[in-house]
Design a protein around this motif. Structure first.
Motif, mmCIF file in Angstrom:
data_model
loop_
_atom_site.group_PDB
_atom_site.id
_atom_site.type_symbol
_atom_site.label_atom_id
_atom_site.label_comp_id
_atom_site.label_asym_id
_atom_site.label_seq_id
_atom_site.Cartn_x
_atom_site.Cartn_y
_atom_site.Cartn_z
ATOM 1 N N GLY A 15 0.821 -1.077 0.036
ATOM 2 C CA GLY A 15 0.036 -0.127 0.231
ATOM 3 C C GLY A 15 0.830 1.253 0.022
ATOM 4 O O GLY A 15 0.480 2.202 0.459
ATOM 5 N N SER A 16 2.115 1.136 -0.264
ATOM 6 C CA SER A 16 2.796 2.509 -0.247
ATOM 7 C C SER A 16 4.213 2.209 -0.930
ATOM 8 O O SER A 16 4.630 1.067 -1.370
ATOM 9 C CB SER A 16 3.387 2.706 1.274
ATOM 10 N N THR A 17 4.872 3.139 -1.831
ATOM 11 C CA THR A 17 6.223 3.331 -1.998
ATOM 12 C C THR A 17 7.138 3.295 -1.102
ATOM 13 O O THR A 17 8.316 3.582 -1.680
ATOM 14 C CB THR A 17 6.183 4.221 -3.219
ATOM 15 N N LEU A 18 6.946 3.601 0.063
ATOM 16 C CA LEU A 18 8.099 3.782 1.229
ATOM 17 C C LEU A 18 8.773 2.326 1.135
ATOM 18 O O LEU A 18 8.478 1.248 0.878
ATOM 19 C CB LEU A 18 7.498 3.899 2.515
ATOM 20 N N ARG A 19 10.365 2.593 1.271
ATOM 21 C CA ARG A 19 11.081 1.614 1.169
ATOM 22 C C ARG A 19 11.644 1.240 2.532
ATOM 23 O O ARG A 19 11.723 2.130 3.522
ATOM 24 C CB ARG A 19 12.302 2.273 0.564
ATOM 25 N N ILE A 20 12.025 -0.083 2.877
ATOM 26 C CA ILE A 20 12.628 -0.499 4.160
ATOM 27 C C ILE A 20 14.001 -0.055 4.386
ATOM 28 O O ILE A 20 14.916 -0.128 3.510
ATOM 29 C CB ILE A 20 12.550 -2.190 4.325
ATOM 30 N N TYR A 21 14.130 0.623 5.608
ATOM 31 C CA TYR A 21 15.425 1.152 5.769
ATOM 32 C C TYR A 21 15.982 0.471 6.896
ATOM 33 O O TYR A 21 17.370 0.146 6.770
ATOM 34 C CB TYR A 21 15.331 2.541 6.393
ATOM 35 N N ALA A 22 15.467 -0.127 7.771
ATOM 36 C CA ALA A 22 16.204 -1.074 8.784
ATOM 37 C C ALA A 22 14.734 -1.876 9.136
ATOM 38 O O ALA A 22 13.679 -1.582 9.100
ATOM 39 C CB ALA A 22 16.633 -0.494 9.969
ATOM 40 N N ALA A 23 15.124 -3.191 9.626
ATOM 41 C CA ALA A 23 14.150 -4.053 10.029
ATOM 42 C C ALA A 23 14.501 -4.856 11.183
ATOM 43 O O ALA A 23 15.418 -5.132 11.443
ATOM 44 C CB ALA A 23 13.673 -4.827 8.832
ATOM 45 N N GLY A 24 13.404 -5.362 11.854
ATOM 46 C CA GLY A 24 13.762 -6.215 12.997
ATOM 47 C C GLY A 24 12.271 -7.247 13.245
ATOM 48 O O GLY A 24 11.249 -6.859 12.638
ATOM 49 N N TRP A 25 12.825 -8.531 13.668
ATOM 50 C CA TRP A 25 11.789 -9.337 13.820
ATOM 51 C C TRP A 25 11.593 -9.513 15.366
ATOM 52 O O TRP A 25 12.785 -9.786 16.146
ATOM 53 C CB TRP A 25 12.096 -10.849 13.290
ATOM 54 N N TYR A 26 10.288 -9.356 16.083
ATOM 55 C CA TYR A 26 10.053 -9.736 17.449
ATOM 56 C C TYR A 26 9.176 -10.986 17.504
ATOM 57 O O TYR A 26 8.644 -11.383 16.627
ATOM 58 C CB TYR A 26 9.655 -8.237 17.944
ATOM 59 N N ARG A 27 9.114 -11.148 18.813
ATOM 60 C CA ARG A 27 8.175 -12.560 18.876
ATOM 61 C C ARG A 27 7.765 -12.333 20.733
ATOM 62 O O ARG A 27 8.216 -11.703 21.379
ATOM 63 C CB ARG A 27 8.753 -13.829 19.029
ATOM 64 N N GLN A 28 6.490 -12.722 20.652
ATOM 65 C CA GLN A 28 5.808 -12.711 21.962
ATOM 66 C C GLN A 28 5.185 -14.115 22.136
ATOM 67 O O GLN A 28 4.150 -14.387 21.498
ATOM 68 C CB GLN A 28 4.728 -11.577 22.070
ATOM 69 N N ALA A 29 5.801 -14.635 23.474
ATOM 70 C CA ALA A 29 5.141 -15.995 23.627
ATOM 71 C C ALA A 29 3.931 -15.618 24.767
ATOM 72 O O ALA A 29 3.928 -14.604 25.358
ATOM 73 C CB ALA A 29 6.010 -16.885 24.275
ATOM 74 N N PRO A 30 2.884 -16.669 25.039
ATOM 75 C CA PRO A 30 1.802 -16.484 25.837
ATOM 76 C C PRO A 30 2.536 -16.200 27.303
ATOM 77 O O PRO A 30 3.237 -16.816 27.801
ATOM 78 C CB PRO A 30 0.918 -17.773 25.840
#
Length: 121
Positions: free
Chosen positions: A26-41
Motif C-alpha cells: 500500500g505504499s512506495t515507502l522503502r525498508i530502511y531497517a527492520a527487525g523481527w520480534y516475538r511474543q509468547a503467551p
C-alpha cells in the motif's frame, strides 16, 4: 494505507525450518531497517533479530546460529529464516520496520500484524 504484511508462519516439528516474510504493502515507502520480534503467551515481546540500513545484523542469544535475518531491496521485503526450531521458539512473530520515502513524503516506524509460529516436540 501503509502495511507490513507478514507470511510464512505455521506449525512445524522440532528441528524443522520456516521462513517468515515481511513485505511493504500500500505504499512506495522503502525498508530502511527492520527487525523481527516475538511474543509468547504470558511473556513480553522480545527482539529476535535486526538488520540496519548497512546490512549489519544482530540476534538474540537464544537464536544465534539458528536464525538469519535478511532483506531484498528489489522486493522491498525482509525475511527471517528459522532453522533447527525448538518448542521454546513458539510465539507470535512480528515484523517491525523503519520505512523511508523514495522522494518527498514522510516515513515512519511500522509493525506487522503478527504471524503464529508453533513448534511441536
Amino acid at each position: 494505507q501503509v502495511q507490513l504484511v507478514e507470511s510464512g508462519g505455521g506449525l512445524v516439528q522440532a528441528g524443522g525450518s520456516l521462513r517468515l516474510s515481511c513485505a511493504v504493502s500500500g505504499s512506495t515507502l522503502r525498508i530502511y531497517a527492520a527487525g523481527w520480534y516475538r511474543q509468547a503467551p504470558g511473556k513480553q515481546r522480545e527482539l529476535v533479530a535486526g538488520i540496519n540500513s548497512g546490512g549489519i545484523t544482530n540476534y538474540a542469544d537464544s537464536v544465534k546460529g539458528r536464525f538469519t535475518i535478511s532483506r531484498d531491496s528489489a522486493k522491498n521485503t525482509a525475511y527471517l529464516q528459522m532453522n533447527s526450531l525448538k518448542p521454546e521458539d513458539t510465539a507470535v512473530y512480528y515484523c517491525n520496520a523503519d520505512l523511508i520515502p523514495t522522494g518527498y513524503g514522510m516515513g515512519g516506524n511500522y509493525w506487522g500484524q503478527g504471524t503464529q509460529v508453533t513448534v511441536s516436540s
